[in-house]
Design a protein around this motif. Sequence first.
Motif, PDB file in Angstrom:
ATOM      1  N   GLY A  79       0.836  -1.273   0.117  1.00 45.32           N
ATOM      2  CA  GLY A  79      -0.004   0.182  -0.085  1.00 45.32           C
ATOM      3  C   GLY A  79       0.729   1.286   0.017  1.00 45.32           C
ATOM      4  N   ASN A  80       2.149   1.208   0.268  1.00 40.15           N
ATOM      5  CA  ASN A  80       2.898   2.368   0.007  1.00 40.15           C
ATOM      6  C   ASN A  80       3.506   2.600  -1.293  1.00 40.15           C
ATOM      7  OD1 ASN A  80       4.425   4.568   0.898  1.00 40.15           O
ATOM      8  ND2 ASN A  80       5.832   3.194   2.146  1.00 40.15           N
ATOM      9  N   ARG A  81       2.530   2.856  -1.930  1.00 38.36           N
ATOM     10  CA  ARG A  81       2.654   2.985  -3.577  1.00 38.36           C
ATOM     11  C   ARG A  81       3.984   3.872  -4.000  1.00 38.36           C
ATOM     12  NH1 ARG A  81      -0.222   1.719  -7.875  1.00 38.36           N
ATOM     13  NH2 ARG A  81       0.037   2.813  -9.973  1.00 38.36           N
ATOM     14  N   HIS A  82       4.050   5.150  -3.279  1.00 40.04           N
ATOM     15  CA  HIS A  82       5.197   6.123  -3.363  1.00 40.04           C
ATOM     16  C   HIS A  82       6.315   6.358  -2.437  1.00 40.04           C
ATOM     17  CE1 HIS A  82       1.613   8.110  -5.852  1.00 40.04           C
ATOM     18  NE2 HIS A  82       2.300   7.325  -6.786  1.00 40.04           N
ATOM     19  N   VAL A  83       6.533   5.018  -2.084  1.00 41.36           N
ATOM     20  CA  VAL A  83       7.706   4.951  -0.945  1.00 41.36           C
ATOM     21  C   VAL A  83       8.874   5.509  -1.554  1.00 41.36           C
ATOM     22  CG1 VAL A  83       8.514   2.624  -1.871  1.00 41.36           C
ATOM     23  CG2 VAL A  83       8.816   3.209   0.544  1.00 41.36           C
ATOM     24  N   MET A  84       9.170   5.636  -2.842  1.00 44.54           N
ATOM     25  CA  MET A  84      10.508   6.299  -3.526  1.00 44.54           C
ATOM     26  C   MET A  84      10.161   7.847  -3.727  1.00 44.54           C
ATOM     27  SD  MET A  84      12.203   3.735  -3.050  1.00 44.54           S
ATOM     28  CE  MET A  84      13.815   3.986  -3.898  1.00 44.54           C
ATOM     29  N   ILE A  85       9.148   8.346  -3.236  1.00 42.66           N
ATOM     30  CA  ILE A  85       8.910   9.639  -3.408  1.00 42.66           C
ATOM     31  C   ILE A  85       8.699  10.528  -2.321  1.00 42.66           C
ATOM     32  CG2 ILE A  85       7.427  11.596  -4.812  1.00 42.66           C
ATOM     33  CD1 ILE A  85       6.618   8.916  -6.482  1.00 42.66           C
ATOM     34  N   PRO A  86       9.656  10.591  -1.302  1.00 43.74           N
ATOM     35  CA  PRO A  86       9.407  11.009   0.052  1.00 43.74           C
ATOM     36  C   PRO A  86       9.009  12.619   0.249  1.00 43.74           C
ATOM     37  CG  PRO A  86      11.747  11.108  -0.500  1.00 43.74           C
ATOM     38  CD  PRO A  86      11.098  10.493  -1.725  1.00 43.74           C
ATOM     39  N   GLU A  87       8.014  12.701   1.038  1.00 45.12           N
ATOM     40  CA  GLU A  87       7.486  14.199   1.386  1.00 45.12           C
ATOM     41  C   GLU A  87       7.597  14.591   2.756  1.00 45.12           C
ATOM     42  OE1 GLU A  87       3.751  15.293  -0.301  1.00 45.12           O
ATOM     43  OE2 GLU A  87       3.614  13.061  -0.982  1.00 45.12           O
ATOM     44  N   VAL A 127      14.316  16.797   0.786  1.00 44.01           N
ATOM     45  CA  VAL A 127      12.792  16.758   0.751  1.00 44.01           C
ATOM     46  C   VAL A 127      12.483  18.371   0.042  1.00 44.01           C
ATOM     47  CG1 VAL A 127      10.799  16.740   2.122  1.00 44.01           C
ATOM     48  CG2 VAL A 127      12.443  15.076   2.436  1.00 44.01           C
ATOM     49  N   ASP A 128      13.002  19.269   0.690  1.00 44.48           N
ATOM     50  CA  ASP A 128      12.625  20.667  -0.039  1.00 44.48           C
ATOM     51  C   ASP A 128      13.034  20.744  -1.385  1.00 44.48           C
ATOM     52  OD1 ASP A 128      11.776  21.140   2.616  1.00 44.48           O
ATOM     53  OD2 ASP A 128      13.364  22.605   3.342  1.00 44.48           O
ATOM     54  N   TYR A 129      14.350  20.255  -1.637  1.00 44.94           N
ATOM     55  CA  TYR A 129      14.934  20.456  -2.946  1.00 44.94           C
ATOM     56  C   TYR A 129      13.991  19.478  -4.026  1.00 44.94           C
ATOM     57  CZ  TYR A 129      17.409  19.057  -6.907  1.00 44.94           C
ATOM     58  OH  TYR A 129      17.865  19.025  -8.461  1.00 44.94           O
ATOM     59  N   SER A 130      13.172  18.388  -3.316  1.00 44.54           N
ATOM     60  CA  SER A 130      12.473  17.546  -4.256  1.00 44.54           C
ATOM     61  C   SER A 130      11.131  17.745  -4.608  1.00 44.54           C
ATOM     62  CB  SER A 130      12.744  16.039  -3.772  1.00 44.54           C
ATOM     63  OG  SER A 130      14.087  15.604  -3.657  1.00 44.54           O
ATOM     64  N   ARG A 131      10.581  18.831  -3.635  1.00 44.92           N
ATOM     65  CA  ARG A 131       9.088  19.094  -3.714  1.00 44.92           C
ATOM     66  C   ARG A 131       8.806  19.782  -4.989  1.00 44.92           C
ATOM     67  NH1 ARG A 131       6.951  18.996   0.946  1.00 44.92           N
ATOM     68  NH2 ARG A 131       8.794  19.511   2.185  1.00 44.92           N
ATOM     69  N   PRO A 132       9.353  20.336  -5.597  1.00 44.91           N
ATOM     70  CA  PRO A 132       8.762  20.561  -6.865  1.00 44.91           C
ATOM     71  C   PRO A 132       8.527  19.657  -7.918  1.00 44.91           C
ATOM     72  CG  PRO A 132      10.649  22.545  -6.462  1.00 44.91           C
ATOM     73  CD  PRO A 132      10.743  21.050  -5.412  1.00 44.91           C
ATOM     74  N   TYR A 133       9.083  18.579  -7.648  1.00 45.00           N
ATOM     75  CA  TYR A 133       9.072  17.458  -8.647  1.00 45.00           C
ATOM     76  C   TYR A 133       8.142  16.299  -8.307  1.00 45.00           C
ATOM     77  CZ  TYR A 133      13.818  19.291 -10.098  1.00 45.00           C
ATOM     78  OH  TYR A 133      14.702  19.990 -10.626  1.00 45.00           O
ATOM     79  N   ILE A 134       7.556  16.489  -7.033  1.00 44.66           N
ATOM     80  CA  ILE A 134       6.725  15.581  -6.408  1.00 44.66           C
ATOM     81  C   ILE A 134       5.605  14.932  -7.300  1.00 44.66           C
ATOM     82  CG2 ILE A 134       5.010  14.924  -4.478  1.00 44.66           C
ATOM     83  CD1 ILE A 134       6.763  16.259  -2.885  1.00 44.66           C
ATOM     84  N   ASN A 135       4.646  16.006  -8.120  1.00 38.98           N
ATOM     85  CA  ASN A 135       3.658  15.498  -8.685  1.00 38.98           C
ATOM     86  C   ASN A 135       4.053  14.700 -10.034  1.00 38.98           C
ATOM     87  OD1 ASN A 135       1.757  16.694  -6.787  1.00 38.98           O
ATOM     88  ND2 ASN A 135       1.771  18.635  -7.849  1.00 38.98           N
ATOM     89  N   PHE A 136       5.075  15.398 -10.656  1.00 43.74           N
ATOM     90  CA  PHE A 136       5.602  14.467 -11.848  1.00 43.74           C
ATOM     91  C   PHE A 136       6.181  13.311 -11.448  1.00 43.74           C
ATOM     92  CE2 PHE A 136       9.195  13.392 -14.462  1.00 43.74           C
ATOM     93  CZ  PHE A 136       8.293  13.058 -15.826  1.00 43.74           C
ATOM     94  N   ASN A 137       6.901  13.110 -10.482  1.00 42.46           N
ATOM     95  CA  ASN A 137       7.415  11.938 -10.126  1.00 42.46           C
ATOM     96  C   ASN A 137       6.318  10.622 -10.001  1.00 42.46           C
ATOM     97  OD1 ASN A 137       9.997  12.572 -10.142  1.00 42.46           O
ATOM     98  ND2 ASN A 137      10.189  13.062  -7.976  1.00 42.46           N
ATOM     99  N   LYS A 138       5.308  11.367  -9.041  1.00 44.88           N
ATOM    100  CA  LYS A 138       4.095  10.279  -8.737  1.00 44.88           C
ATOM    101  C   LYS A 138       3.762   9.686 -10.077  1.00 44.88           C
ATOM    102  CE  LYS A 138       2.870  11.985  -4.376  1.00 44.88           C
ATOM    103  NZ  LYS A 138       1.921  12.579  -3.412  1.00 44.88           N
ATOM    104  N   GLU A 139       3.328  10.759 -11.123  1.00 44.79           N
ATOM    105  CA  GLU A 139       2.766  10.405 -12.422  1.00 44.79           C
ATOM    106  C   GLU A 139       3.741   9.452 -13.107  1.00 44.79           C
ATOM    107  OE1 GLU A 139       1.284  12.728 -16.492  1.00 44.79           O
ATOM    108  OE2 GLU A 139       2.272  13.797 -14.996  1.00 44.79           O
TER     109      GLU A 139
END
Length: 325
Positions: free
Chosen positions: A191-199, A228-240
């Motif tokens: 169930g942890n689908r986005h385990v590689m996309i930390p928030e 985490v702060d650096y990666s934040r702008p990429y989160i939505n694309f990374n999930k997609e």
Amino acid sequence: MEVISTVVQLAGGAVLTTLALAIIVIYFQPAYIVHFFLRLNKWRAGCTTKYVKVGEQQFAYMERGRPTKNQPSLLFLHGFSDRKETFCEMIMHLPKHLHVIAVDLPGHGDTGIKAKADLTVEAYAAKLHQFIGVVGLDHGPLHLIGHSMGGGLAGCYAASYPEKMWALTMICPGGIKVPENSVMFEKIFQGNRHVMIPETVEQAEEMFNICLYNKSLIPPKRALKGYVDYSRPYINFNKELFDAMLELGQDGLTPYLGKIAAPTQVIWGRHDKALHISGLDVIKRKVTASLQVDVIEECGHTIGLEAPKKAAALLLNFRETVVNK
């Protein structure tokens, strides 16, 4: 003497001021830690950042050296949610006479991507092919090196454009449905689908625990906050993108393995918890081209960080093998 004393005091004050500013920046803007080390490692590797327009899209890449007739150029493709600088440590251990390019793939690093873009491996391979033509890497045979998602892309490209290839190196490649699930996929299936996309910092620590065998390399919490702060702008694309890859059922590379004609090397970390090493069994069955397999002991998924010198040595050994055939 009074002038010298004043200068020394001013210099000392400047150093203290700079140090104080650095501490303040790290505390309030920890993402700058990531930016600093990206630039530092690129400088240490002797690489220069460049930009090129590929169709309507701007690609960012870093380059060291110039193409030569006797030594095929090396093109590095990073993994999911990563960027070109991930290869800096490896590049530091490669001879300076080799021509090296590492590119930010669409949606990663400093390379943008259009909304609702095609995220299939075939679409990425086609865009990569355009990039290769624009930067002039199509003038001679190419040594393509890819890690993780980039390894799957490299294999797909090698199968789709065999006339461009001199050699292929896939490092812990993604896109293979393996007989045994990795820790990462166990978490995804739980169930942890986005385990590689930390928030959060805690999620980032969990991700690094999956990627790294050597736990001493896991950054301290302040640096994790910066990540985490650096990666934040990429989160939505990374999930997609990650969802698009999961829709393929972990099998984006497998159909292409039998079509690879170039001499092929596979490097895998023995203790990879992101992509299970049993993927090697599939590769050995499917690949009909000349194949060299190298397993790095006491190493996880992030080989460029855990064993850059060893990986570079294996890469050079493989190139010698191809030359001598």
